[in-house]
Design a protein around this motif. Structure first.
Motif, PDB file in Angstrom:
ATOM      1  N   LEU A 208       0.811  -1.224   0.000  1.00  9.07           N
ATOM      2  CA  LEU A 208       0.000   0.000   0.000  1.00  9.07           C
ATOM      3  C   LEU A 208       0.843   1.273   0.000  1.00  9.07           C
ATOM      4  N   SER A 209       2.085   1.172  -0.418  1.00  9.55           N
ATOM      5  CA  SER A 209       2.960   2.341  -0.413  1.00  9.55           C
ATOM      6  C   SER A 209       2.710   3.275  -1.589  1.00  9.55           C
ATOM      7  N   SER A 210       2.123   2.776  -2.663  1.00 11.00           N
ATOM      8  CA  SER A 210       1.852   3.618  -3.826  1.00 11.00           C
ATOM      9  C   SER A 210       0.626   3.107  -4.556  1.00 11.00           C
ATOM     10  N   GLY A 211       0.005   4.004  -5.311  1.00 12.13           N
ATOM     11  CA  GLY A 211      -1.186   3.641  -6.054  1.00 12.13           C
ATOM     12  C   GLY A 211      -2.016   4.857  -6.375  1.00 12.13           C
ATOM     13  N   THR A 212      -3.264   4.628  -6.766  1.00 12.56           N
ATOM     14  CA  THR A 212      -4.163   5.686  -7.212  1.00 12.56           C
ATOM     15  C   THR A 212      -5.396   5.743  -6.325  1.00 12.56           C
ATOM     16  N   LEU A 213      -5.748   6.946  -5.860  1.00 12.38           N
ATOM     17  CA  LEU A 213      -6.968   7.157  -5.096  1.00 12.38           C
ATOM     18  C   LEU A 213      -8.070   7.603  -6.037  1.00 12.38           C
ATOM     19  N   GLN A 214      -9.206   6.943  -5.960  1.00 13.66           N
ATOM     20  CA  GLN A 214     -10.347   7.266  -6.816  1.00 13.66           C
ATOM     21  C   GLN A 214     -11.589   7.515  -5.967  1.00 13.66           C
ATOM     22  N   VAL A 215     -12.532   8.276  -6.534  1.00 12.69           N
ATOM     23  CA  VAL A 215     -13.766   8.605  -5.849  1.00 12.69           C
ATOM     24  C   VAL A 215     -14.951   8.126  -6.685  1.00 12.69           C
ATOM     25  N   LEU A 216     -16.018   7.715  -6.005  1.00 10.15           N
ATOM     26  CA  LEU A 216     -17.205   7.210  -6.686  1.00 10.15           C
ATOM     27  C   LEU A 216     -18.014   8.362  -7.259  1.00 10.15           C
ATOM     28  N   LYS A 217     -18.400   8.230  -8.526  1.00  4.12           N
ATOM     29  CA  LYS A 217     -19.243   9.208  -9.202  1.00  4.12           C
ATOM     30  C   LYS A 217     -20.591   8.564  -9.512  1.00  4.12           C
ATOM     31  N   THR A 227     -19.472   5.155 -11.496  1.00  2.00           N
ATOM     32  CA  THR A 227     -18.151   5.030 -12.093  1.00  2.00           C
ATOM     33  C   THR A 227     -17.124   5.521 -11.070  1.00  2.00           C
ATOM     34  N   TRP A 228     -15.856   5.387 -11.416  1.00  2.00           N
ATOM     35  CA  TRP A 228     -14.768   5.860 -10.553  1.00  2.00           C
ATOM     36  C   TRP A 228     -13.962   6.913 -11.294  1.00  2.00           C
ATOM     37  N   ALA A 229     -13.495   7.927 -10.556  1.00  2.00           N
ATOM     38  CA  ALA A 229     -12.647   8.971 -11.133  1.00  2.00           C
ATOM     39  C   ALA A 229     -11.454   9.201 -10.215  1.00  2.00           C
ATOM     40  N   THR A 230     -10.306   9.465 -10.803  1.00  3.20           N
ATOM     41  CA  THR A 230      -9.092   9.671 -10.021  1.00  3.20           C
ATOM     42  C   THR A 230      -9.126  11.007  -9.285  1.00  3.20           C
ATOM     43  N   VAL A 231      -8.740  10.985  -8.016  1.00  4.31           N
ATOM     44  CA  VAL A 231      -8.602  12.202  -7.221  1.00  4.31           C
ATOM     45  C   VAL A 231      -7.244  12.816  -7.563  1.00  4.31           C
ATOM     46  N   PRO A 232      -7.209  14.046  -8.089  1.00  7.52           N
ATOM     47  CA  PRO A 232      -5.934  14.622  -8.530  1.00  7.52           C
ATOM     48  C   PRO A 232      -4.905  14.785  -7.416  1.00  7.52           C
ATOM     49  N   ASP A 233      -5.346  15.215  -6.221  1.00  7.11           N
ATOM     50  CA  ASP A 233      -4.425  15.479  -5.117  1.00  7.11           C
ATOM     51  C   ASP A 233      -4.896  14.743  -3.877  1.00  7.11           C
ATOM     52  N   ARG A 234      -4.338  13.578  -3.644  1.00  9.80           N
ATOM     53  CA  ARG A 234      -4.775  12.750  -2.524  1.00  9.80           C
ATOM     54  C   ARG A 234      -4.394  13.349  -1.179  1.00  9.80           C
TER      55      ARG A 234
END
Length: 386
Positions: A208-217, A227-234
């Motif tokens: 879990l040290s790196s990856g992409t955070l996404q939010v439900l739309k 759908t899922w969209a990437t959060v630009p600034d986690r």
């Protein structure tokens, strides 16, 4: 909802959880769960611990805040909150967060095969208001800080490895986490009145040290597609993670979260709802809504932490309400499973089953005193459906 197509298996230990099923009939959404008789019958009179249980079930106190855990020299933490069980050879471990700020952290209690306590120890220290969290398939505990710009910490229930801060999972008012080994993601709830629901996609599953955070739309309705969209600034600063993606669906106070069998359930305290994401079809709906209960009062209010049994029953703890843990069955019936009496200024936290599924652990966060120093952690044993 129709949940007759369960995959039944172990919920804790090294086995995958199994709770969920086919919930859609064509394009139609089924109605949320309704009150009815519970699978274990009516609650009996309160026992010596003040717990009302169905016939055949018994309770015992495992630990009290500020006191040594029985048979150990370890002092149990204040305000016990989210928890989980882990297999440990022929025994098991129950992990519990501490929702105090500052201090926080998490502790563990170790049991032998007969259920005798053999040890207790600290697994996380020096954090803030650790509320809920979630277990991972690689047997770590994700402890979540319920504060603005809070972190998730990955901890070792066995007390061998030091806890590690995981900023890649985003900085926001974290509540709970649930691992999905099929899609190889971690789902996350946010305890804000206009919070969001997230998933973290690790670069490498198990790390879990790196990856992409996404939010439900999704839309504003209580059912539909998502759908899922990437959060630009986690990191969530200067703009909060929940305000970075247009069309992110809002939820009123995200609380407990649980995954099994292509389905995620999570609770929202602001509207007393249990939400359900059907991951195979990318659709969502309500599993329970106290405002949609027919024929009298709602048996479940103040929805909070959530877990499931291997049989497929969903167990939802109350923050307030009647101080119940309610069960939602595969037949979509909701009923009280237990009630804690004489503790109306507390809340029920941390429900989790032992690996064999015959013991349920939970805490009353503030106990009979109404103070964080009065927390009590319990075990209930009995003929749970497995």
């Amino acid at each position: 909802m129709e949940r007759r197509t369960f995959l039944r298996g172990a919920v804790v230990g090294s086995s995958a959880a199994a709770f969920g099923g086919t919930l859609m009939r064509g394009a139609a959404y089924a109605a949320p769960a309704q009150p009815g008789p519970g699978p274990y019958g009516a609650l009996g009179a309160a026992d010596a611990n003040g717990i009302m249980l169905p016939a055949g079930f018994t309770s015992r106190v495992i630990a009290r805040s500020g006191q040594n855990v029985a048979g150990t020299g370890y002092t149990w933490h204040n305000a016990p909150d989210g928890g989980a069980c882990f297999a440990d050879g022929t025994g098991w471990i129950y992990v519990s967060n501490s929702e105090i700020n500052p201090g926080g952290g998490a502790s563990a209690v170790k049991f032998d095969p007969s259920g005798t306590i053999t040890g207790a120890y600290r697994i996380l220290s020096g954090t803030r208001q650790n509320c809920a969290g979630g277990r991972t398939p690689w047997n770590t505990w994700l402890s979540c800080e319920e504060v603005s710009l809070g972190y998730v910490y990955e901890t070792d229930p066995y007390g061998v490895n030091a806890a590690v801060q995981r900023p890649a999972l985003g900085r926001f008012k974290h509540e709970a986490a649930a691992a999905d080994p099929v899609r190889r993601v971690i789902y996350l709830t946010e305890d804000e009145t206009d919070g969001c629901f997230y998933r973290f996609v690790p670069t490498t599953w198990g790390n879990l040290s790196s990856g992409t955070l996404q939010v439900l739309k999704a839309g504003t309705a209580t059912s539909g597609t998502f759908t899922w969209a990437t959060v630009p600034d986690r990191d969530g600063s200067p703009t909060a993670t929940r305000n970075q993606v247009s069309g992110a669906k809002r939820f009123s106070g995200g609380e407990g979260c649980h995954y099994a069998n292509d389905t995620v359930w999570f609770t929202t305290k602001g509207d007393n709802r249990v939400w359900q994401l059907n991951l195979a079809t990318s659709t969502y709906e309500l599993a329970y809504d106290d405002s949609l209960v027919s024929g009298g009062g709602a048996p479940l209010t103040g929805v909070d932490n959530v877990t499931s049994s291997s049989y497929g029953d969903l167990y939802v703890a109350e923050d307030g309400g009647s101080m119940d843990i309610c069960v939602i069955t595969p037949d979509d019936v909701v009923a009280p499973f237990l009630r804690v009496t004489g503790q109306s200024s507390s809340e029920i936290t941390g429900p989790a089953f032992s690996p064999a599924g015959n013991r349920l652990y939970f805490s009353s966060q503030r106990g009979t005193t109404g103070s964080s120093s009065g927390g009590i952690t319990y075990e209930v044993t009995g003929p749970f459906r497995v």
